[in-house]
Scaffold this active site. Structure first.
Site, PDB file in Angstrom:
ATOM      1  N   ASN A  22       0.857  -1.151  -0.195  1.00 24.96           N
ATOM      2  CA  ASN A  22      -0.019  -0.042   0.160  1.00 24.96           C
ATOM      3  C   ASN A  22       0.832   1.117   0.021  1.00 24.96           C
ATOM      4  OD1 ASN A  22      -2.972  -0.336   0.144  1.00 24.96           O
ATOM      5  ND2 ASN A  22      -2.254  -2.037   1.459  1.00 24.96           N
ATOM      6  N   ARG A  99      -0.184  -2.329  15.033  1.00 28.70           N
ATOM      7  CA  ARG A  99      -0.312  -2.152  16.431  1.00 28.70           C
ATOM      8  C   ARG A  99      -1.450  -1.074  16.530  1.00 28.70           C
ATOM      9  NH1 ARG A  99       2.834  -4.973  18.539  1.00 28.70           N
ATOM     10  NH2 ARG A  99       2.692  -3.752  20.697  1.00 28.70           N
ATOM     11  N   ASN A 115      -6.933   4.464   8.172  1.00 32.36           N
ATOM     12  CA  ASN A 115      -6.369   3.235   8.070  1.00 32.36           C
ATOM     13  C   ASN A 115      -7.218   2.541   6.963  1.00 32.36           C
ATOM     14  OD1 ASN A 115      -5.088   0.638   9.069  1.00 32.36           O
ATOM     15  ND2 ASN A 115      -7.145  -0.003   9.887  1.00 32.36           N
ATOM     16  N   HIS A 117      -8.490  -1.241   5.816  1.00 32.80           N
ATOM     17  CA  HIS A 117      -8.815  -2.680   6.422  1.00 32.80           C
ATOM     18  C   HIS A 117      -9.090  -3.652   5.290  1.00 32.80           C
ATOM     19  CE1 HIS A 117      -9.756  -5.543   9.770  1.00 32.80           C
ATOM     20  NE2 HIS A 117     -11.086  -5.678   9.179  1.00 32.80           N
ATOM     21  N   GLY A 151     -11.636   2.696  19.110  1.00 30.58           N
ATOM     22  CA  GLY A 151     -12.074   1.317  18.877  1.00 30.58           C
ATOM     23  C   GLY A 151     -11.274   0.777  17.900  1.00 30.58           C
ATOM     24  N   ASP A 153     -10.943  -0.652  14.312  1.00 31.85           N
ATOM     25  CA  ASP A 153     -11.432  -0.606  13.140  1.00 31.85           C
ATOM     26  C   ASP A 153     -12.995  -0.191  13.082  1.00 31.85           C
ATOM     27  OD1 ASP A 153      -9.112  -1.919  11.922  1.00 31.85           O
ATOM     28  OD2 ASP A 153      -9.860  -3.727  12.370  1.00 31.85           O
TER      29      ASP A 153
HETATM   30  C1  GAR Z   1      -3.202  -5.075   3.706  1.00 31.72           C
HETATM   31  O1  GAR Z   1      -3.911  -5.961   3.335  1.00 31.72           O
HETATM   32  C2  GAR Z   1      -3.784  -4.080   4.974  1.00 31.72           C
HETATM   33  O2  GAR Z   1      -5.162  -4.016   4.348  1.00 31.72           O
HETATM   34  C3  GAR Z   1      -3.638  -5.073   6.230  1.00 31.72           C
HETATM   35  O3  GAR Z   1      -2.440  -5.436   6.058  1.00 31.72           O
HETATM   36  C4  GAR Z   1      -2.150  -5.616   4.571  1.00 31.72           C
HETATM   37  C5  GAR Z   1      -0.622  -4.987   4.479  1.00 31.72           C
HETATM   38  O4  GAR Z   1      -0.019  -4.896   3.214  1.00 31.72           O
HETATM   39  N1  GAR Z   1      -4.069  -4.294   7.366  1.00 31.72           N
HETATM   40  C6  GAR Z   1      -4.611  -4.723   8.469  1.00 31.72           C
HETATM   41  O5  GAR Z   1      -4.889  -5.865   8.600  1.00 31.72           O
HETATM   42  C7  GAR Z   1      -4.723  -3.834   9.497  1.00 31.72           C
HETATM   43  N2  GAR Z   1      -5.348  -4.392  10.457  1.00 31.72           N
HETATM   44  P1  GAR Z   1       1.019  -4.062   2.846  1.00 31.72           P
HETATM   45  O6  GAR Z   1       1.799  -4.225   3.890  1.00 31.72           O
HETATM   46  O7  GAR Z   1       1.385  -5.066   1.333  1.00 31.72           O
HETATM   47  O8  GAR Z   1       0.396  -2.839   2.247  1.00 31.72           O
END
Ligand code: GAR
Length: 226
Positions: A22, A99, A115, A117, A151, A153
């Site tokens: 991302n 975190r 964020n 998700h 909270g 998410d």
């Molecule tokens: C992504 O799928 C993001 O949505 C998720 O971790 C991945 C990170 O991928 N985030 C969560 O689950 C947050 N709770 P990346 O490091 O390749 O961007």
């Protein structure tokens, strides 16, 4: 969020714990100018995160603040906030940052932490959510960009994308299909914020001016093609 001086780019601080795909999508959209923002700093809590290498390769300031070096979450957050403030960050972008965000952080950047998700919130908050969507038997899942509140998410939703869940999907298949959409909606959501196009009214985040309605419904399995 208003950009009072449109000529100045919104200064982003991106927090990532892992691969950073991302982060890469945001870097790419800044580089092709479809995202009018500047990545002032990338921070990871994980010294091994590939996200740090991506930042280095793109010539972006980056550092690791390892949460394991701190006894209290508060102290870790104070260190992260100090770095972000030093870099004059205006919007904090959590991009696979694993975190929880506490009060110290929230108070330092009120309504200025977002964020992404990998599920259609409010369904499936927390971790391992692609597997949870499969186990539940959901026919659609997707991804959600949201403001961060106290909270897990639960903050107001800025943008979502929907993907189908197929009968023979593994969690990895579904995660990969969702990730493709994450890379599209995260830079877009940040651009809407940077352009001052979003108005936060309680839980509802509206686009100003409003976009035309999306004129489709999705069906899975499809209505025809027996
Ligand atoms: C992504 O799928 C993001 O949505 C998720 O971790 C991945 C990170 O991928 N985030 C969560 O689950 C947050 N709770 P990346 O490091 O390749 O961007």
């Amino acid at each position: 969020m208003n950009s009072a001086t449109p000529s100045l780019k919104l200064q982003l601080g991106i927090l990532a714990s892992g691969s950073g795909s991302n982060l890469q999508a945001i870097i790419d959209r800044c580089n092709d100018s479809s995202l009018q923002a500047n990545i002032a700093l990338v921070i990871s809590n994980n010294p091994e995160a590939f996200a740090l290498q991506r930042a280095a390769q793109a010539g972006i300031s980056h550092c690791c603040i390892d949460h394991r070096q701190f006894e209290q979450r508060d102290d870790f957050e104070r260190a992260v906030v100090a770095k972000l403030q030093e870099s004059k960050v205006e919007l904090v972008v959590l991009a696979g940052f694993m975190r929880l965000i506490g009060d110290t952080f929230l108070h330092a950047f009120p309504q200025r932490i977002i964020n992404i998700h990998p599920a259609l919130l409010p369904a499936f908050p927390g971790l391992h959510v692609q597997q949870k969507a499969l186990d539940y038997g959901a026919k659609f899942s997707g991804c959600t960009v949201h403001l961060v509140d106290s909270g897990v998410d639960t903050g107001p939703i800025i943008m979502q994308a929907v993907v189908p869940v197929y009968d023979d999907d593994s969690a990895d298949d579904l995660a990969a299909r969702i990730l493709v959409e994450e890379h599209k909606i995260y830079p877009r959501a940040i651009q809407l914020l940077a352009a001052g196009r979003l108005k936060i009214e309680g839980r509802r985040v509206r686009s100003v001016p409003a976009f035309p309605p999306t004129p489709v419904a999705l069906h899975n399995p499809p209505l025809q093609n027996d």
